[in-house]
Write a protein that holds these residues in place. Structure first.
Motif, short mmCIF file in Angstrom:
data_model
loop_
_atom_site.label_atom_id
_atom_site.label_comp_id
_atom_site.label_asym_id
_atom_site.label_seq_id
_atom_site.Cartn_x
_atom_site.Cartn_y
_atom_site.Cartn_z
N VAL A 108 -2.05 -1.78 6.60
CA VAL A 108 -2.90 -2.53 5.66
C VAL A 108 -3.05 -1.78 4.34
O VAL A 108 -2.93 -2.35 3.25
CB VAL A 108 -4.28 -2.80 6.30
CG1 VAL A 108 -5.25 -3.37 5.27
CG2 VAL A 108 -4.15 -3.74 7.49
N SER A 109 -3.30 -0.48 4.43
CA SER A 109 -3.45 0.34 3.23
C SER A 109 -2.18 0.33 2.39
O SER A 109 -2.24 0.20 1.15
CB SER A 109 -3.82 1.77 3.62
OG SER A 109 -3.88 2.62 2.50
N LEU A 110 -1.03 0.46 3.02
CA LEU A 110 0.24 0.50 2.30
C LEU A 110 0.51 -0.81 1.57
O LEU A 110 0.98 -0.80 0.42
CB LEU A 110 1.38 0.81 3.27
CG LEU A 110 2.79 0.78 2.66
CD1 LEU A 110 2.91 1.80 1.53
CD2 LEU A 110 3.84 1.06 3.73
N VAL A 111 0.22 -1.93 2.20
CA VAL A 111 0.47 -3.23 1.57
C VAL A 111 -0.34 -3.35 0.27
O VAL A 111 0.18 -3.78 -0.77
CB VAL A 111 0.10 -4.38 2.54
CG1 VAL A 111 0.08 -5.71 1.80
CG2 VAL A 111 1.12 -4.44 3.68
N ILE A 112 -1.61 -2.94 0.30
CA ILE A 112 -2.46 -3.04 -0.88
C ILE A 112 -1.94 -2.14 -2.00
O ILE A 112 -1.83 -2.56 -3.16
CB ILE A 112 -3.91 -2.68 -0.52
CG1 ILE A 112 -4.50 -3.74 0.40
CG2 ILE A 112 -4.77 -2.52 -1.78
CD1 ILE A 112 -5.86 -3.39 0.95
N LEU A 113 -1.60 -0.90 -1.67
CA LEU A 113 -1.12 0.03 -2.70
C LEU A 113 0.23 -0.39 -3.26
O LEU A 113 0.48 -0.26 -4.47
CB LEU A 113 -1.04 1.44 -2.10
CG LEU A 113 -2.39 2.11 -1.80
CD1 LEU A 113 -2.17 3.37 -0.97
CD2 LEU A 113 -3.12 2.46 -3.09
N ALA A 114 1.11 -0.88 -2.39
CA ALA A 114 2.44 -1.29 -2.85
C ALA A 114 2.35 -2.48 -3.79
O ALA A 114 3.03 -2.53 -4.83
CB ALA A 114 3.32 -1.63 -1.64
N LEU A 115 1.51 -3.45 -3.46
CA LEU A 115 1.33 -4.60 -4.35
C LEU A 115 0.77 -4.17 -5.70
O LEU A 115 1.19 -4.66 -6.75
CB LEU A 115 0.41 -5.63 -3.68
CG LEU A 115 0.99 -6.38 -2.47
CD1 LEU A 115 -0.07 -7.26 -1.83
CD2 LEU A 115 2.21 -7.21 -2.88
N ALA B 273 -9.19 3.25 -3.85
CA ALA B 273 -10.50 3.00 -3.24
C ALA B 273 -10.45 1.75 -2.37
O ALA B 273 -10.95 1.74 -1.23
CB ALA B 273 -11.56 2.85 -4.33
N LEU B 274 -9.85 0.69 -2.89
CA LEU B 274 -9.76 -0.56 -2.13
C LEU B 274 -8.93 -0.38 -0.86
O LEU B 274 -9.30 -0.88 0.21
CB LEU B 274 -9.14 -1.64 -3.02
CG LEU B 274 -8.92 -3.01 -2.36
CD1 LEU B 274 -10.25 -3.62 -1.94
CD2 LEU B 274 -8.17 -3.94 -3.33
N SER B 275 -7.84 0.35 -0.96
CA SER B 275 -6.98 0.55 0.21
C SER B 275 -7.69 1.38 1.28
O SER B 275 -7.55 1.13 2.48
CB SER B 275 -5.67 1.23 -0.20
OG SER B 275 -5.90 2.58 -0.59
N GLN B 276 -8.47 2.36 0.83
CA GLN B 276 -9.19 3.22 1.77
C GLN B 276 -10.21 2.41 2.58
O GLN B 276 -10.29 2.55 3.80
CB GLN B 276 -9.89 4.33 0.98
CG GLN B 276 -10.62 5.35 1.84
CD GLN B 276 -11.28 6.43 0.99
OE1 GLN B 276 -11.24 6.37 -0.24
NE2 GLN B 276 -11.88 7.40 1.64
N VAL B 277 -10.96 1.56 1.89
CA VAL B 277 -11.96 0.75 2.58
C VAL B 277 -11.29 -0.29 3.48
O VAL B 277 -11.72 -0.52 4.61
CB VAL B 277 -12.89 0.07 1.55
CG1 VAL B 277 -13.85 -0.90 2.25
CG2 VAL B 277 -13.68 1.12 0.77
#
Length: 500
Positions: free
Chosen positions: A195-202, A152-156
């Motif tokens: 941006v989305s990938l960085v959040i999900l990877a972390l 959800a966070l990555s999507q937004v």
């Protein structure tokens, strides 16, 4: 279906829906900024390249997110090993695909669009494929373990990053500072995906330590491919339909006597200004469909037929509760909202067929998730193929007459939504032997919508003599409509109150 799974279904749906609503809201803002930045013709170029990008993403992702979430939900596999296999599959597919797209950018631009101006646009979107592939696999992992905060966070965040950049360009740099505005808009696609990938990877690194060891579990590879390949073909089919429409619709309009400029302008309005409003309610149904896959898969693995019935029926009831009033609102206020957001001035004959077809699309998405949860990812693919072929045929037939073409095309698209939903509903009933009680599902939301119509009529009469500004009038209509619907729905019975 036990209470733990039921709570995970609705809490997961709520989380993803909240993120999707926020993302769609940001998406509407982004579309408004794009319309200002690109103009109608530039937006037409952007909308013509976007289906091609979606087709590439479908190939790069290879349907692995659905396979990952379903296999993890079935609890018969090691999640860490499964993730490594899925990431390897995505890498093997996406890296060569990026090189191929860059090398073939010129012939692709000429063959698909007959315009060399698309060459830099095609090259610019290519790097996004590896990022979106990895992001999709990570989302599938979090969906499978029912931890949906990070997706959800990555999507937004993905959408917000594009809005912030485009807003900065428009208000502090100026649109005239860029010679090729569509290229700038396309460049925002890989930025958002990054941006989305960085959040999900972390988030994934925090959840699990890095994987080690060599994988040789060919059975798991076969499991992933068995579930992912039909999804890939289904989504690729949808993307290819979009690509076909991107050159076929302007071509048919030109054949009907419209100038090339007006044909591209019409396509930009249809796909970039009208359809985004129709797709906004899919914030719920896509989230629900995503969560139905692991929940139904778990029940199916445990041979819990009653659990499958409860999950799917409640999913369809939730879809009806949400989309019936939304459809009424779009029929009553959609054109005014479109004018407010995009200054599109879209004709009612273009907008209404899309709204009516969209009502069926919302249920189609929920049913597709149920079928995929049953392990039959091939069925939605087959049904999409048939419905899409018929849709293209109807676009051709309804655009033969020059006077019918501008209204015949959205009618064909709307009928395509209807056919796909009908095919998936019949397939689900035949496969599960669960009869869908459409009367029970739709009766209460439709009955609760009667006060909505009365409220809209009274508000319109009251506002006529006061000459309210358009934005205030529309916001008042929506607010009162929602309030009237919720009050009426609460009086119709406990089931829908519980769903809300």
């Amino acid at each position: 279906m036990d209470m733990r799974k039921k709570r995970s279904l609705w809490w997961g749906t709520l989380t993803l829906t909240g993120a999707a609503v926020a993302s769609r809201g940001l998406g509407l803002v982004y579309r408004m900024l794009l319309a200002r930045f690109l103009g109608a013709e530039g937006l037409g170029f952007f909308q013509m390249i976007f289906p091609f990008y979606v087709a590439l993403v479908t190939l790069a992702v290879a349907g692995t997110p659905v396979a990952v979430s379903q296999l993890i939900a079935e609890e018969h596999t090691n999640p860490r090993r499964l993730m490594r296999l899925a990431l390897i599959i995505v890498t093997v597919v996406s890296v060569p695909l990026i090189g191929l797209v860059i090398m073939l950018a010129k012939p692709l631009a000429v063959m698909l669009y007959h315009d060399p101006r698309f060459i830099p646009l095609i090259i610019t979107i290519a790097p996004a494929l590896i990022a979106v592939g990895f992001s999709a696999v990570l989302r599938g992992y979090f969906v499978g373990i029912q931890q949906l905060t990070y997706p959800a966070l990555s999507q937004v965040s993905e959408q917000l990053s594009r809005v912030v950049i485009l807003y900065t360009i428009l208000n502090f740099i100026g649109r005239h500072a860029f010679h090729n505005a569509p290229l700038v808009a396309v460049a925002l696609i890989p930025i958002g995906e990054g941006v989305s990938l960085v959040i999900l990877a972390l988030a994934y690194v925090r959840s699990y330590a890095p994987l080690a060891g060599v994988m040789s579990h060919t059975s798991k590879v076969r499991d992933i491919l068995r579930l992912s390949v039909p999804v890939t073909f289904s989504r690729l089919l949808g993307s290819l339909v979009g690509v076909i429409e991107a050159f076929f619709i302007p071509m048919r309009l030109e054949a009907a006597g419209m100038s090339p400029y007006n044909a591209i302008r019409y396509f930009g309005q249809l796909t970039g200004m009208a359809l985004p409003l129709i797709f906004f309610p899919t914030a719920l149904t896509l989230s629900l469909s995503t969560n139905l896959v692991p929940v139904v898969a778990h029940c199916h693995s445990a041979e819990d037929e009653q659990g499958i019935r409860e999950a799917v029926m409640e999913g369809l009831e939730a879809t009806a509760v949400f989309t019936v009033p939304v459809t009424i609102l779009l029929l009553a206020l959609g054109i005014k909202l479109d004018d407010l957001f995009f200054h599109a001035h879209i004709h009612a004959d273009v907008f209404y067929p899309l709204v009516l077809g969209g009502f069926f699309l919302y249920f189609d998405i929920t049913l597709s998730g149920a079928l995929r949860g049953l392990g039959r990812t091939d069925i939605p693919m087959r049904n999409d193929l048939i419905a899409s072929a018929l849709e293209i045929l109807m676009i051709y037939l309804l655009s033969i007459n020059p006077r019918m073409a501008p209204t015949g095309i959205p009618t064909a698209i709307g009928l395509g939504f209807v056919l796909s939903m009908v095919f998936n509903a019949v397939s689900f009933t035949r496969l599960s032997r669960i009869r869908i009680p459409w009367g029970k599902i739709l009766l209460r939301p439709l009955a609760s919508s009667i006060p909505v119509l009365l409220t809209l009529a009274l508000w319109h009469i009251w506002g006529m003599g006061r000459h309210l500004p358009q934005a205030e009038s529309l916001m008042g209509s929506i607010g009162l409509t929602i309030l009237a619907y919720l009050l009426s729905l609460r009086l119709t019975g406990p089931t829908h109150h519980r769903l809300l």
